[in-house]
Design an enzyme around this catalytic site. Structure first.
Site, PDB file in Angstrom:
ATOM      1  N   LYS B 115      50.933 -20.958  -1.050  1.00 44.88           N
ATOM      2  CA  LYS B 115      49.621 -21.217  -0.435  1.00 44.88           C
ATOM      3  C   LYS B 115      49.689 -21.455   1.077  1.00 44.88           C
ATOM      4  O   LYS B 115      48.805 -21.043   1.807  1.00 44.88           O
ATOM      5  CB  LYS B 115      48.928 -22.392  -1.128  1.00 44.88           C
ATOM      6  CG  LYS B 115      48.713 -22.192  -2.626  1.00 44.88           C
ATOM      7  CD  LYS B 115      47.917 -20.936  -2.943  1.00 44.88           C
ATOM      8  CE  LYS B 115      48.066 -20.518  -4.393  1.00 44.88           C
ATOM      9  NZ  LYS B 115      47.912 -19.078  -4.635  1.00 44.88           N
ATOM     10  N   LYS B 158      43.492 -37.136   5.533  1.00 44.24           N
ATOM     11  CA  LYS B 158      44.420 -36.907   4.419  1.00 44.24           C
ATOM     12  C   LYS B 158      45.820 -37.379   4.763  1.00 44.24           C
ATOM     13  O   LYS B 158      46.322 -37.085   5.844  1.00 44.24           O
ATOM     14  CB  LYS B 158      44.498 -35.403   4.103  1.00 44.24           C
ATOM     15  CG  LYS B 158      43.322 -34.861   3.316  1.00 44.24           C
ATOM     16  CD  LYS B 158      43.543 -33.372   3.077  1.00 44.24           C
ATOM     17  CE  LYS B 158      42.806 -32.875   1.862  1.00 44.24           C
ATOM     18  NZ  LYS B 158      43.062 -31.433   1.643  1.00 44.24           N
ATOM     19  N   GLY B 165      43.980 -35.414  -4.431  1.00 43.08           N
ATOM     20  CA  GLY B 165      42.890 -36.361  -4.228  1.00 43.08           C
ATOM     21  C   GLY B 165      43.362 -37.765  -3.881  1.00 43.08           C
ATOM     22  O   GLY B 165      42.563 -38.626  -3.542  1.00 43.08           O
ATOM     23  N   HIS B 208      31.915 -20.841  -4.030  1.00 47.50           N
ATOM     24  CA  HIS B 208      33.143 -20.055  -4.141  1.00 47.50           C
ATOM     25  C   HIS B 208      32.723 -18.586  -4.126  1.00 47.50           C
ATOM     26  O   HIS B 208      32.090 -18.115  -5.057  1.00 47.50           O
ATOM     27  CB  HIS B 208      33.855 -20.417  -5.443  1.00 47.50           C
ATOM     28  CG  HIS B 208      35.037 -19.563  -5.744  1.00 47.50           C
ATOM     29  ND1 HIS B 208      36.306 -20.063  -5.870  1.00 47.50           N
ATOM     30  CD2 HIS B 208      35.144 -18.228  -5.928  1.00 47.50           C
ATOM     31  CE1 HIS B 208      37.141 -19.074  -6.120  1.00 47.50           C
ATOM     32  NE2 HIS B 208      36.458 -17.946  -6.172  1.00 47.50           N
ATOM     33  N   LYS B 237      35.855 -20.742 -14.078  1.00 50.63           N
ATOM     34  CA  LYS B 237      34.579 -20.102 -13.823  1.00 50.63           C
ATOM     35  C   LYS B 237      33.803 -19.891 -15.117  1.00 50.63           C
ATOM     36  O   LYS B 237      34.394 -19.661 -16.170  1.00 50.63           O
ATOM     37  CB  LYS B 237      34.818 -18.754 -13.130  1.00 50.63           C
ATOM     38  CG  LYS B 237      35.475 -18.934 -11.768  1.00 50.63           C
ATOM     39  CD  LYS B 237      36.040 -17.636 -11.234  1.00 50.63           C
ATOM     40  CE  LYS B 237      36.842 -17.913  -9.968  1.00 50.63           C
ATOM     41  NZ  LYS B 237      37.617 -16.747  -9.537  1.00 50.63           N
ATOM     42  N   GLU B 275      39.726 -15.030  -1.820  1.00 55.56           N
ATOM     43  CA  GLU B 275      38.777 -16.104  -2.117  1.00 55.56           C
ATOM     44  C   GLU B 275      38.436 -16.908  -0.868  1.00 55.56           C
ATOM     45  O   GLU B 275      39.318 -17.254  -0.089  1.00 55.56           O
ATOM     46  CB  GLU B 275      39.376 -17.066  -3.151  1.00 55.56           C
ATOM     47  CG  GLU B 275      39.658 -16.439  -4.482  1.00 55.56           C
ATOM     48  CD  GLU B 275      40.008 -17.460  -5.560  1.00 55.56           C
ATOM     49  OE1 GLU B 275      39.977 -17.091  -6.729  1.00 55.56           O
ATOM     50  OE2 GLU B 275      40.323 -18.627  -5.214  1.00 55.56           O
ATOM     51  N   ARG B 293      45.972  -9.627  -8.301  1.00 57.56           N
ATOM     52  CA  ARG B 293      45.844  -9.031  -9.637  1.00 57.56           C
ATOM     53  C   ARG B 293      44.397  -8.634  -9.866  1.00 57.56           C
ATOM     54  O   ARG B 293      43.532  -8.940  -9.046  1.00 57.56           O
ATOM     55  CB  ARG B 293      46.230 -10.065 -10.691  1.00 57.56           C
ATOM     56  CG  ARG B 293      45.452 -11.360 -10.478  1.00 57.56           C
ATOM     57  CD  ARG B 293      45.564 -12.321 -11.608  1.00 57.56           C
ATOM     58  NE  ARG B 293      45.305 -13.700 -11.197  1.00 57.56           N
ATOM     59  CZ  ARG B 293      44.120 -14.262 -11.042  1.00 57.56           C
ATOM     60  NH1 ARG B 293      43.032 -13.558 -11.268  1.00 57.56           N
ATOM     61  NH2 ARG B 293      43.985 -15.509 -10.658  1.00 57.56           N
TER      62      ARG B 293
END
Lengths: 73, 453
Positions: B115, B158, B165, B208, B237, B275, B293
């Site tokens: 990521k 953060k 979280g 999203h 979803k 996304e 994918r």
């Protein structure tokens, strides 16, 4: 001392048993963790007490509504 | 290419087989013991047992899948979604075994699977990422106000070492910033042994939205517009649609362009999804991740564009894909997909596996497509994900698509297990959904209304 049945609300496989007979547990504390449809779902104690019996083993399949453990409340 | 092995199960295996048949390609299914009688096995030209019910001992065992390919003489592997689809090692092993991998290069899978690396690549390619600041070490407050202004409010303080979280605090008021930063630094120092914090923009009402892309592997790529997938429960979803409601054409175009930049920068090959998180109030958007994918929700894109994405994947892999021009890809009307899950909406969407005593979908409804992994009489076992089928409807307008989807769901019958069928209809007919007021907190905030309906 009353013996309380702990039932599973879902059908799934027993993934991990996180307590053993004799353990003192609080209400809502997980006794075991089931795996169903890619989710891990705890089976928690309905009230505080001592684990009296564990009726399943890791890897077993359990069906909705079945008794998986008993606690002495 | 004469034979393809599909390393998957359920609806997506059947979906891929359909395109194989259209292209005159023979099919090989793999299956676990629990799936011996499954629909996808019955439908394939050949099938191979690859292990016990647990995915870890069957669908995820790379050697067994490769062995099945060898034994059946399959020339290519289509991984579908989930399971091994984003496993770069498996893609590499398949190619090393002389098989055609119907998917992106192992390198792309790796790049996007990490990521942080994906975020760096996106940023370098010019796609917007969620604004964030540098680290502020314990006790360090200088430059904080400037950094906060750059990030924008509301923001999250953060803990660098936190996650999930934990060690995260929201700040709406610039006057409160220093106090929260000091508090978080002190807490993080004690909790994680690292008191450093950073600032990140917080999107209170987020959508999203994702862009379907298709790269040719040579730096060229086209997009097939966007899908809104804001309706989720437990990060899964529930309803997806295309186009994204209420999103200005200019925003959609910029989002598609950002997604294309990423594809060009990585010479992306095949179908992929970029996304974004979109601020539902300001329409600012930020890169989230790229899925390397075919997606579950690809049918909505197929319904509005009239393209067969799986056939495109196969044709690219075998070298017969006709040249695609961006101007030739058009989006017409509106499509909505509803995921039918074996679950109990009234009990926090808990799984509800069991026998499908009755499973009947509307037959021959115009502009309705049903991609189902099951047939009447099949068993939904606890071993795999809870999706039974996808019901997709197209309409000239969003309202028409919504109404048609609701009609199709009302004509659907499932007995033997609990499902979210009625919940899906309630979502489609909910007034906020009808108004296009979709966001990722939608189901949580409107659960009361949706369950009563």
């Amino acid at each position: 001392m009353a013996i309380v049945d702990v039932k599973t609300e879902i059908t799934g496989n027993v993934w991990k048993i996180v307590t053993k007979v004799g353990d003192e547990i609080d209400e809502d504390e997980p006794i075991m963790i089931l795996e169903s449809m890619k989710m891990e779902i705890p089976v928690a104690a309905p009230e505080p007490g001592k684990v009296a019996e564990i009726l399943v083993s890791e890897g077993d399949t359990v069906t909705e509504g079945s008794v998986v453990a008993r606690i002495e409340a | 290419m004469k034979k393809i092995l599909v390393a998957n199960r359920g609806e997506i295996a059947r979906r891929i087989f359909r395109s194989c048949r259209d292209l005159g390609i023979a099919t090989v299914a793999v299956h676990s013991e629990a799936d011996a009688d499954a629909a996808h096995v019955a439908e394939a030209n050949e099938a191979r047992l690859i292990g016990p019910a647990s995915p870890r001992e069957s669908y995820l065992v790379r050697d067994r899948v490769l062995q099945a390919a060898r034994e059946t003489g399959a020339e290519a592997i289509h991984p579908g979604y989930g399971f091994l689809s984003e496993n770069a090692d498996f893609a590499e092993e398949a190619e090393a075994a002389g098989l055609v991998w119907i998917g992106p290069t192992p390198r792309s899978i790796r790049q996007m699977g990490d990521k942080q690396r994906a975020r760096d690549i996106a940023e370098a390619a010019g796609a917007p990422v969620v604004p964030g600041s540098r680290r502020f070490e314990p006790g360090e407050l200088s430059g904080l106000a400037e950094a906060a202004e750059e990030v924008g409010f509301p923001l999250l303080v953060k803990a660098s070492a936190g996650g999930g979280g934990i060690g995260m605090r929201r700040v709406d008021d610039p006057a409160k910033l220093e106090e929260v930063v000091e508090g978080t630094q002190s807490m993080a120092g004690k909790a994680f042994g690292d008191g450093a914090v950073f600032l990140e923009r917080f999107v209170p009402k987020a959508r999203h939205v994702e862009v379907q892309v298709f790269g040719f592997g040579d730096g060229g790529a086209v997009h097939l517009f966007e899908r809104d997938c804001s309706l989720q429960r437990r990060f899964q979803k529930v309803i997806e649609e295309s186009p994204a409601p209420g999103l200005a054409g200019e925003v959609r175009a910029r989002m598609a362009e950002a997604a294309l930049k990423l594809c060009r920068a990585t010479s992306y090959r095949g179908a992929g999804t970029v996304e974004f998180i979109v601020d539902a109030e300001t329409f600012e958007f930020f890169f989230l991740e790229m899925n390397t994918r075919i997606q579950v929700e690809h049918p909505v894109t197929e319904m509005v564009t009239g393209r067969d994405l799986v056939a495109m994947q196969i044709e690219l892999a075998r070298g017969t894909l006709p040249t695609l021009d961006q101007d030739g890809i058009l989006s017409r009307g509106h499509a909505v997909e509803c995921r039918l899950y074996a679950e109990n909406p009234a009990k926090m969407f808990m799984p509800s596996p069991g026998p499908l005593d009755v499973l009947a979908f509307p037959d021959g409804m115009e502009h309705v497509r049903v991609d189902s992994g099951y047939r009447q009489g099949d068993m939904v076992t606890p071993h795999y994900d809870p999706m039974i089928a996808k019901v997709i409807a197209w309409g000239e307008t969003r309202d028409e698509a919504r109404a048609r989807a609701a009609e199709a769901l009302r004509a659907t019958r499932v007995e033997g297990i609990r499902t979210n069928l009625a919940f899906l209809v309630a979502c489609l007919e909910d007034e906020a959904f009808a108004a296009g007021d979709v966001h990722t907190g939608f189901i949580e905030t409107r659960r009361g209304e949706l369950l009563v309906a």
